[in-house]
Design a protein around this motif. Structure first.
Motif, PDB file in Angstrom:
ATOM      1  N   GLN A  39       0.887  -1.154   0.003  1.00  0.00           N
ATOM      2  CA  GLN A  39       0.155   0.067   0.082  1.00  0.00           C
ATOM      3  C   GLN A  39       0.815   1.179  -0.040  1.00  0.00           C
ATOM      4  OE1 GLN A  39      -3.402  -0.124  -0.678  1.00  0.00           O
ATOM      5  NE2 GLN A  39      -2.618  -2.044  -0.952  1.00  0.00           N
ATOM      6  N   LEU A  40       1.995   1.161   0.731  1.00  0.00           N
ATOM      7  CA  LEU A  40       2.904   2.330   0.923  1.00  0.00           C
ATOM      8  C   LEU A  40       3.617   2.472  -0.392  1.00  0.00           C
ATOM      9  CD1 LEU A  40       4.291   2.266   4.578  1.00  0.00           C
ATOM     10  CD2 LEU A  40       2.503   3.707   3.755  1.00  0.00           C
ATOM     11  N   MET A  41       3.885   1.396  -1.059  1.00  0.00           N
ATOM     12  CA  MET A  41       4.799   1.540  -2.338  1.00  0.00           C
ATOM     13  C   MET A  41       3.902   2.100  -3.461  1.00  0.00           C
ATOM     14  SD  MET A  41       6.730  -1.377  -4.501  1.00  0.00           S
ATOM     15  CE  MET A  41       5.113  -2.307  -4.430  1.00  0.00           C
ATOM     16  N   VAL A  42       2.477   1.656  -3.536  1.00  0.00           N
ATOM     17  CA  VAL A  42       1.547   2.187  -4.535  1.00  0.00           C
ATOM     18  C   VAL A  42       1.425   3.810  -4.272  1.00  0.00           C
ATOM     19  CG1 VAL A  42      -0.824   2.146  -5.190  1.00  0.00           C
ATOM     20  CG2 VAL A  42       0.590   0.074  -4.966  1.00  0.00           C
ATOM     21  N   MET A  43       1.112   4.070  -3.003  1.00  0.00           N
ATOM     22  CA  MET A  43       0.957   5.512  -2.831  1.00  0.00           C
ATOM     23  C   MET A  43       2.298   6.356  -3.154  1.00  0.00           C
ATOM     24  SD  MET A  43      -1.487   5.273   0.700  1.00  0.00           S
ATOM     25  CE  MET A  43      -1.723   7.225   0.636  1.00  0.00           C
ATOM     26  N   ARG A  44       3.291   5.886  -2.683  1.00  0.00           N
ATOM     27  CA  ARG A  44       4.804   6.641  -3.141  1.00  0.00           C
ATOM     28  C   ARG A  44       4.727   6.771  -4.394  1.00  0.00           C
ATOM     29  NH1 ARG A  44       8.889   8.046  -0.252  1.00  0.00           N
ATOM     30  NH2 ARG A  44       8.348   6.798   1.575  1.00  0.00           N
ATOM     31  N   ARG A  45       4.529   5.780  -5.285  1.00  0.00           N
ATOM     32  CA  ARG A  45       4.841   5.727  -6.744  1.00  0.00           C
ATOM     33  C   ARG A  45       3.861   6.734  -7.069  1.00  0.00           C
ATOM     34  NH1 ARG A  45       3.676   0.362  -8.428  1.00  0.00           N
ATOM     35  NH2 ARG A  45       5.669  -0.235  -7.601  1.00  0.00           N
ATOM     36  N   GLN A  46       2.523   6.619  -6.990  1.00  0.00           N
ATOM     37  CA  GLN A  46       1.483   7.691  -7.598  1.00  0.00           C
ATOM     38  C   GLN A  46       1.950   9.026  -7.265  1.00  0.00           C
ATOM     39  OE1 GLN A  46      -1.918   6.357  -5.405  1.00  0.00           O
ATOM     40  NE2 GLN A  46      -2.623   4.914  -6.937  1.00  0.00           N
ATOM     41  N   MET A  47       2.307   9.400  -6.033  1.00  0.00           N
ATOM     42  CA  MET A  47       2.969  10.804  -5.769  1.00  0.00           C
ATOM     43  C   MET A  47       4.104  11.141  -6.446  1.00  0.00           C
ATOM     44  SD  MET A  47       1.649  11.578  -1.838  1.00  0.00           S
ATOM     45  CE  MET A  47       1.699   9.805  -0.944  1.00  0.00           C
ATOM     46  N   MET A  48       4.942   9.997  -6.519  1.00  0.00           N
ATOM     47  CA  MET A  48       6.420  10.410  -7.321  1.00  0.00           C
ATOM     48  C   MET A  48       6.002  10.564  -8.887  1.00  0.00           C
ATOM     49  SD  MET A  48       8.912   7.404  -5.885  1.00  0.00           S
ATOM     50  CE  MET A  48      10.271   7.884  -7.006  1.00  0.00           C
ATOM     51  N   GLN A  49       4.949   9.976  -9.372  1.00  0.00           N
ATOM     52  CA  GLN A  49       4.746  10.278 -10.723  1.00  0.00           C
ATOM     53  C   GLN A  49       4.172  11.486 -10.949  1.00  0.00           C
ATOM     54  OE1 GLN A  49       2.327   6.465 -11.645  1.00  0.00           O
ATOM     55  NE2 GLN A  49       4.329   5.433 -12.451  1.00  0.00           N
ATOM     56  N   ALA A  50       3.296  11.973  -9.878  1.00  0.00           N
ATOM     57  CA  ALA A  50       2.478  13.362 -10.210  1.00  0.00           C
ATOM     58  C   ALA A  50       3.529  14.432  -9.751  1.00  0.00           C
ATOM     59  CB  ALA A  50       1.578  13.514  -8.897  1.00  0.00           C
ATOM     60  N   GLY A  51       4.878  14.049  -9.490  1.00  0.00           N
ATOM     61  CA  GLY A  51       5.717  15.052  -9.488  1.00  0.00           C
ATOM     62  C   GLY A  51       5.981  15.723  -7.954  1.00  0.00           C
TER      63      GLY A  51
END
Length: 81
Positions: A39-51
């Protein structure tokens, strides 16, 4: 010119907080830990992709963890962020 991307505060993602807490209450040990980390990895990846800035991501994930673990009894679920 650059723009700062501001995430929707994870503390207000009540549906996701409740869902993750509910799943963690049913899981134990390595299964719970794997789910939590995913769950943390998915959220981190989403936020990273959003810049979103890495420091902001870290703070948001900690706030999310605090909110989730307020809903999970001690001894259940994965480890905090």
């Amino acid at each position: 010119m650059t723009a700062q991307v501001i995430p929707f505060p994870t503390a207000f993602r009540t549906g996701r907080i409740r869902h993750v807490a509910s799943v963690l209450r049913r899981k134990h040990g390595l299964d719970a830990d794997r789910y939590w980390r995913q769950q943390l990895m998915v959220m981190r990846r989403q936020m990273m992709q959003a810049g979103i800035d890495a420091d902001v991501i870290d703070r948001e994930l900690q706030v999310f963890a605090d909110a989730v673990f307020c809903c999970v009894p001690l001894g259940h679920g994965g480890n905090a962020a």
